[in-house]
Write a protein that holds these residues in place. Structure first.
Motif, PDB file in Angstrom:
ATOM      1  N   VAL A  68       0.863  -1.183   0.000  1.00  0.00           N
ATOM      2  CA  VAL A  68       0.000   0.000   0.000  1.00  0.00           C
ATOM      3  C   VAL A  68       0.896   1.229   0.000  1.00  0.00           C
ATOM      4  O   VAL A  68       1.772   1.363   0.860  1.00  0.00           O
ATOM      5  CB  VAL A  68      -0.929   0.022   1.230  1.00  0.00           C
ATOM      6  CG1 VAL A  68      -1.675   1.355   1.310  1.00  0.00           C
ATOM      7  CG2 VAL A  68      -1.914  -1.134   1.180  1.00  0.00           C
ATOM      8  N   GLN A  69       0.685   2.111  -0.967  1.00  0.00           N
ATOM      9  CA  GLN A  69       1.439   3.356  -1.049  1.00  0.00           C
ATOM     10  C   GLN A  69       0.482   4.534  -0.877  1.00  0.00           C
ATOM     11  O   GLN A  69      -0.582   4.563  -1.501  1.00  0.00           O
ATOM     12  CB  GLN A  69       2.150   3.473  -2.398  1.00  0.00           C
ATOM     13  CG  GLN A  69       3.163   2.377  -2.667  1.00  0.00           C
ATOM     14  CD  GLN A  69       3.947   2.632  -3.945  1.00  0.00           C
ATOM     15  OE1 GLN A  69       4.675   3.618  -4.060  1.00  0.00           O
ATOM     16  NE2 GLN A  69       3.794   1.740  -4.909  1.00  0.00           N
ATOM     17  N   THR A  70       0.869   5.479  -0.038  1.00  0.00           N
ATOM     18  CA  THR A  70       0.059   6.677   0.180  1.00  0.00           C
ATOM     19  C   THR A  70       0.945   7.915   0.144  1.00  0.00           C
ATOM     20  O   THR A  70       2.138   7.848   0.465  1.00  0.00           O
ATOM     21  CB  THR A  70      -0.671   6.620   1.536  1.00  0.00           C
ATOM     22  OG1 THR A  70       0.285   6.359   2.577  1.00  0.00           O
ATOM     23  CG2 THR A  70      -1.724   5.526   1.543  1.00  0.00           C
ATOM     24  N   GLN A  71       0.343   9.035  -0.231  1.00  0.00           N
ATOM     25  CA  GLN A  71       1.041  10.319  -0.251  1.00  0.00           C
ATOM     26  C   GLN A  71       0.162  11.372   0.406  1.00  0.00           C
ATOM     27  O   GLN A  71      -1.063  11.348   0.271  1.00  0.00           O
ATOM     28  CB  GLN A  71       1.367  10.747  -1.689  1.00  0.00           C
ATOM     29  CG  GLN A  71       2.336   9.822  -2.405  1.00  0.00           C
ATOM     30  CD  GLN A  71       2.668  10.311  -3.809  1.00  0.00           C
ATOM     31  OE1 GLN A  71       2.242  11.389  -4.225  1.00  0.00           O
ATOM     32  NE2 GLN A  71       3.435   9.519  -4.541  1.00  0.00           N
ATOM     33  N   SER A  79       1.302   8.637   6.864  1.00  0.00           N
ATOM     34  CA  SER A  79       1.390   7.429   7.680  1.00  0.00           C
ATOM     35  C   SER A  79       0.015   7.001   8.178  1.00  0.00           C
ATOM     36  O   SER A  79      -0.320   5.809   8.180  1.00  0.00           O
ATOM     37  CB  SER A  79       2.332   7.677   8.862  1.00  0.00           C
ATOM     38  OG  SER A  79       2.415   6.547   9.687  1.00  0.00           O
ATOM     39  N   ASP A  81      -2.947   7.686   6.791  1.00  0.00           N
ATOM     40  CA  ASP A  81      -3.735   7.183   5.665  1.00  0.00           C
ATOM     41  C   ASP A  81      -3.329   5.754   5.313  1.00  0.00           C
ATOM     42  O   ASP A  81      -4.178   4.901   5.020  1.00  0.00           O
ATOM     43  CB  ASP A  81      -3.538   8.085   4.443  1.00  0.00           C
ATOM     44  CG  ASP A  81      -4.156   9.463   4.637  1.00  0.00           C
ATOM     45  OD1 ASP A  81      -4.951   9.629   5.586  1.00  0.00           O
ATOM     46  OD2 ASP A  81      -3.828  10.368   3.838  1.00  0.00           O
ATOM     47  N   ASN A  82      -2.033   5.501   5.352  1.00  0.00           N
ATOM     48  CA  ASN A  82      -1.535   4.174   5.012  1.00  0.00           C
ATOM     49  C   ASN A  82      -2.013   3.135   6.022  1.00  0.00           C
ATOM     50  O   ASN A  82      -2.439   2.029   5.647  1.00  0.00           O
ATOM     51  CB  ASN A  82      -0.003   4.192   4.948  1.00  0.00           C
ATOM     52  CG  ASN A  82       0.562   2.972   4.258  1.00  0.00           C
ATOM     53  OD1 ASN A  82       0.562   1.878   4.812  1.00  0.00           O
ATOM     54  ND2 ASN A  82       1.052   3.147   3.041  1.00  0.00           N
ATOM     55  N   MET A  86      -4.289  -0.153   5.257  1.00  0.00           N
ATOM     56  CA  MET A  86      -3.754  -1.481   5.564  1.00  0.00           C
ATOM     57  C   MET A  86      -4.654  -2.227   6.541  1.00  0.00           C
ATOM     58  O   MET A  86      -4.801  -3.452   6.460  1.00  0.00           O
ATOM     59  CB  MET A  86      -2.334  -1.362   6.117  1.00  0.00           C
ATOM     60  CG  MET A  86      -1.634  -2.701   6.313  1.00  0.00           C
ATOM     61  SD  MET A  86      -1.548  -3.705   4.795  1.00  0.00           S
ATOM     62  CE  MET A  86      -0.273  -2.833   3.884  1.00  0.00           C
ATOM     63  N   TYR A 108       8.719  -1.315   5.417  1.00  0.00           N
ATOM     64  CA  TYR A 108       7.921  -0.111   5.672  1.00  0.00           C
ATOM     65  C   TYR A 108       8.852   1.083   5.489  1.00  0.00           C
ATOM     66  O   TYR A 108       9.954   1.118   6.056  1.00  0.00           O
ATOM     67  CB  TYR A 108       7.353  -0.120   7.091  1.00  0.00           C
ATOM     68  CG  TYR A 108       6.434   1.048   7.385  1.00  0.00           C
ATOM     69  CD1 TYR A 108       5.062   0.931   7.218  1.00  0.00           C
ATOM     70  CD2 TYR A 108       6.939   2.268   7.827  1.00  0.00           C
ATOM     71  CE1 TYR A 108       4.207   1.996   7.484  1.00  0.00           C
ATOM     72  CE2 TYR A 108       6.098   3.338   8.090  1.00  0.00           C
ATOM     73  CZ  TYR A 108       4.731   3.198   7.919  1.00  0.00           C
ATOM     74  OH  TYR A 108       3.890   4.253   8.177  1.00  0.00           O
ATOM     75  N   VAL A 131       4.496   7.103   1.901  1.00  0.00           N
ATOM     76  CA  VAL A 131       4.651   5.945   2.783  1.00  0.00           C
ATOM     77  C   VAL A 131       4.346   4.689   1.978  1.00  0.00           C
ATOM     78  O   VAL A 131       3.374   4.653   1.211  1.00  0.00           O
ATOM     79  CB  VAL A 131       3.710   6.028   4.003  1.00  0.00           C
ATOM     80  CG1 VAL A 131       3.757   4.724   4.805  1.00  0.00           C
ATOM     81  CG2 VAL A 131       4.098   7.197   4.887  1.00  0.00           C
ATOM     82  N   ARG A 132       5.180   3.686   2.157  1.00  0.00           N
ATOM     83  CA  ARG A 132       4.969   2.392   1.491  1.00  0.00           C
ATOM     84  C   ARG A 132       5.058   1.283   2.528  1.00  0.00           C
ATOM     85  O   ARG A 132       6.058   1.168   3.235  1.00  0.00           O
ATOM     86  CB  ARG A 132       6.004   2.156   0.392  1.00  0.00           C
ATOM     87  CG  ARG A 132       5.818   0.846  -0.374  1.00  0.00           C
ATOM     88  CD  ARG A 132       6.864   0.709  -1.477  1.00  0.00           C
ATOM     89  NE  ARG A 132       6.662  -0.485  -2.273  1.00  0.00           N
ATOM     90  CZ  ARG A 132       7.158  -1.692  -1.966  1.00  0.00           C
ATOM     91  NH1 ARG A 132       7.894  -1.841  -0.861  1.00  0.00           N
ATOM     92  NH2 ARG A 132       6.925  -2.735  -2.738  1.00  0.00           N
ATOM     93  N   ASN A 133       4.011   0.478   2.608  1.00  0.00           N
ATOM     94  CA  ASN A 133       3.957  -0.652   3.540  1.00  0.00           C
ATOM     95  C   ASN A 133       3.760  -1.922   2.716  1.00  0.00           C
ATOM     96  O   ASN A 133       2.725  -2.098   2.068  1.00  0.00           O
ATOM     97  CB  ASN A 133       2.802  -0.469   4.528  1.00  0.00           C
ATOM     98  CG  ASN A 133       2.824  -1.509   5.640  1.00  0.00           C
ATOM     99  OD1 ASN A 133       3.665  -2.399   5.651  1.00  0.00           O
ATOM    100  ND2 ASN A 133       1.895  -1.397   6.577  1.00  0.00           N
TER     101      ASN A 133
END
Length: 248
Positions: A68-71, A79, A81-82, A86, A108, A131-133
């Motif tokens: 999951v990637q969020t900006q 963070s 939003d991600n 998730m 992460y 952010v990428r998880n």
């Protein structure tokens, strides 16, 4: 030292280097070799052979790689939003029968997003954060793979790296033993054939060096509105074994 003597030394050195290279090349490309070790009074003759064993098997485990990637304008918001997305992904996976014990975080990361001007004199400006998880989902029921992908994507997953079909540790250990037995049988057959052809006697192995090769099957999966079809193939486990026999 005269110029002629210098040239002779140079030519002799060049010939010696070429000879060493040729000898090394021959030594490293021979699959079978007979060697004599030790001083002349206690020489030990050996025969070295290579055996190969391969076993095919059906995978018993699938690893789904998702992220999951969020900006957002701030690191906190990106963070948050991600984490929210998730959490929805975890719930969606649970609804298709995949518990949290089968899900593992792979990586992460949180990084700034820069805006660069065309002129190189202006320093880059931070305009947001990303952010990428990334997680991996392990399933043994392959009928759940497509369902898990669809559920995760609908819940907000926006990166699917693919699906790896692999063997569990217990299955891999069992198959490696079978492949090792085949490799030893292959090497032993070669050793007996060579010994018979050369008129020597095998006294027994004095060293055994195995090597293992196994590659999981990777299937790409894309994000689409259609149901995701996933069908595993066949895996191969290969063992190479090098055996040195004492001969007489």
């Amino acid at each position: 030292m005269s110029e002629i003597s210098s040239r002779r030394i140079y030519y002799l050195a060049a010939v010696a280097i070429v000879a060493i290279v040729l000898i090394s090349a021959v030594a490293t490309t021979r699959p079978l070799s007979i060697q004599t070790n030790g001083p002349s009074s206690t020489q030990q003759k050996t025969l070295q052979v290579m055996g190969v064993g391969t076993v095919s098997a059906q995978p018993d485990q699938a690893i789904i790689l998702l992220a999951v990637q969020t900006q957002a304008a701030t690191a906190t918001q990106a963070s948050s939003d991600n984490a929210l997305i998730m959490s929805k992904v975890m719930d969606a996976l649970a609804n298709v029968g995949i518990g949290k014990s089968s899900i593992e975080t792979v990586s992460y990361s949180l990084a700034p997003i820069y805006e660069y001007k065309q002129d190189q004199t202006t320093p880059p400006k931070i305009v947001g954060y990303a952010v990428r998880n990334a997680i991996q989902v392990a399933v043994t029921d392959f009928s759940l793979v497509g369902k898990a992908l669809d559920a995760a994507i609908n819940a907000g997953v926006n990166e699917v790296q693919g699906v790896m079909f692999t063997l569990s540790n217990a299955a891999l250990t069992k198959i490696e033993k079978q492949a090792l037995q085949f490799a030893i049988q292959d090497a032993d057959g070669k050793a007996k054939a060579v010994a018979s052809s050369l008129g020597v006697t095998l006294l027994g192995p004095i060293s055994v060096t195995p090597g293992y090769f196994y590659q999981p099957m990777f299937e790409k999966a894309s994000i689409s509105g259609n149901q995701t079809p996933i069908q595993p193939g066949t895996l191969q486990v290969t063992v190479n074994v090098q055996i040195t026999y004492q001969i007489a």
